[in-house]
Design a protein around this motif. Structure first.
Motif, PDB file in Angstrom:
ATOM      1  N   THR A  77       0.799  -1.225   0.000  1.00 53.89           N
ATOM      2  CA  THR A  77       0.000   0.000   0.000  1.00 53.89           C
ATOM      3  C   THR A  77       0.830   1.273   0.000  1.00 53.89           C
ATOM      4  O   THR A  77       0.375   2.306  -0.445  1.00 53.89           O
ATOM      5  CB  THR A  77      -0.945   0.031   1.216  1.00 53.89           C
ATOM      6  N   THR A  95       4.641  -0.668   3.656  1.00 53.16           N
ATOM      7  CA  THR A  95       3.439  -1.150   4.327  1.00 53.16           C
ATOM      8  C   THR A  95       2.759  -2.183   3.438  1.00 53.16           C
ATOM      9  O   THR A  95       2.522  -1.930   2.260  1.00 53.16           O
ATOM     10  CB  THR A  95       2.458  -0.001   4.604  1.00 53.16           C
ATOM     11  N   VAL A  97      -0.472  -5.197   3.235  1.00 55.31           N
ATOM     12  CA  VAL A  97      -1.747  -5.621   3.809  1.00 55.31           C
ATOM     13  C   VAL A  97      -1.987  -7.075   3.425  1.00 55.31           C
ATOM     14  O   VAL A  97      -2.000  -7.417   2.239  1.00 55.31           O
ATOM     15  CB  VAL A  97      -2.908  -4.742   3.309  1.00 55.31           C
ATOM     16  N   THR A 104      -8.525  -8.307   7.110  1.00 54.10           N
ATOM     17  CA  THR A 104      -7.184  -7.944   6.664  1.00 54.10           C
ATOM     18  C   THR A 104      -6.321  -7.582   7.866  1.00 54.10           C
ATOM     19  O   THR A 104      -6.833  -7.255   8.941  1.00 54.10           O
ATOM     20  CB  THR A 104      -7.219  -6.743   5.697  1.00 54.10           C
ATOM     21  N   GLU A 105      -5.010  -7.628   7.674  1.00 52.32           N
ATOM     22  CA  GLU A 105      -4.064  -7.241   8.716  1.00 52.32           C
ATOM     23  C   GLU A 105      -2.902  -6.498   8.063  1.00 52.32           C
ATOM     24  O   GLU A 105      -2.351  -6.934   7.058  1.00 52.32           O
ATOM     25  CB  GLU A 105      -3.544  -8.473   9.450  1.00 52.32           C
ATOM     26  N   GLU A 106      -2.541  -5.354   8.643  1.00 50.98           N
ATOM     27  CA  GLU A 106      -1.479  -4.522   8.099  1.00 50.98           C
ATOM     28  C   GLU A 106      -0.164  -4.792   8.817  1.00 50.98           C
ATOM     29  O   GLU A 106      -0.138  -5.028  10.025  1.00 50.98           O
ATOM     30  CB  GLU A 106      -1.863  -3.050   8.248  1.00 50.98           C
ATOM     31  N   ARG A 108       4.376  -3.839   8.703  1.00 49.89           N
ATOM     32  CA  ARG A 108       5.454  -2.977   8.214  1.00 49.89           C
ATOM     33  C   ARG A 108       6.658  -3.846   7.875  1.00 49.89           C
ATOM     34  O   ARG A 108       7.070  -4.694   8.658  1.00 49.89           O
ATOM     35  CB  ARG A 108       5.838  -1.963   9.289  1.00 49.89           C
TER      36      ARG A 108
END
Length: 222
Positions: A77, A95, A97, A104-106, A108
């Motif tokens: 993203t 980032t 996803v 969903t889970e974000e 780094r």
């Protein structure tokens, strides 16, 4: 290839291997510091003996699978590239996803050339708007599961009972009583939501969170 694009491709390669369950291949893309960071970021209360980066990635994967179901893909993203300190032009923070059947889970991903220097989820938990925190109280509880005792939490509506009550059962994976996975606390959200509607609940930790279980003995505590 631009620095930003290279960072994104490195992050995508790592994230895809993680999501596919190819933990050895994902670990191979980590730098030494990256492997240490993945292990250090894993919650101490869920560790069951010595753990390497591949073990930690596997535990994270099971937690996400238990929370959201089957995996569906990875999306990059955003990315930021810079030349801070000794970093090269193709170092960056990306980032990603992770998409699953039920959410969903974000996360780094920090890249260093064609390797990953850090990988962490971005847990920013927010209490749902439907929760009335003044409508109930909570207290610690213990679930006697024959050979082990499991930590739990009892949520009771304010007022005079008796109240209808439910037991909230976790899914697959390693879960604390709140059903924590990244930025989500599914079981706590449910417990707090129904407590505001006058329904008491008991939620408890997954046996795997604190107790070793042989593969042939997996079952549901009830």
């Amino acid at each position: 290839m631009s620095p930003a694009h290279e960072a994104e491709e490195t992050a995508r390669a790592f994230a895809t291997r993680f999501l596919d369950g190819s933990f050895d291949e994902a670990t191979a893309l980590l730098t030494g510091d990256g492997r240490d960071a993945v292990v250090d970021s894993f919650p101490d209360e869920f560790e069951d003996g010595p753990m390497d980066a591949g073990d930690a990635l596997g535990e994270y994967w099971w937690g996400l699978y238990g929370q959201y179901g089957e995996s569906e893909g990875v999306e990059v993203t955003s990315s930021e590239c810079g030349t801070d300190g000794e970093a090269t032009a193709h170092d960056g923070e990306v980032t990603v996803v992770f998409a699953f059947a039920d959410g969903t889970e974000e996360a780094r991903v920090e890249t260093s050339g064609e390797r990953v220097a850090d990988f962490s989820f971005a847990p920013t938990y927010e209490i749902p708007e439907y929760v009335d925190e003044g409508a109930f109280t909570e207290r610690d509880a213990t679930v006697d599961a024959d050979d082990v005792e499991l930590d739990g939490v009892l949520a009771v509506p304010d007022g005079h009972g008796p109240f209808p009550a439910v037991v909230l059962v976790h899914g697959a994976g390693v879960h604390d009583p709140d059903g924590t996975a990244g930025a989500s606390k599914l079981l706590r959200d449910v417990a707090w939501g129904i407590a505001g509607e006058g329904i008491a609940s008991l939620r408890y930790e997954n046996r795997l969170a604190a107790h070793e279980v042989d593969d042939g003995e997996y079952t549901l505590d009830r």
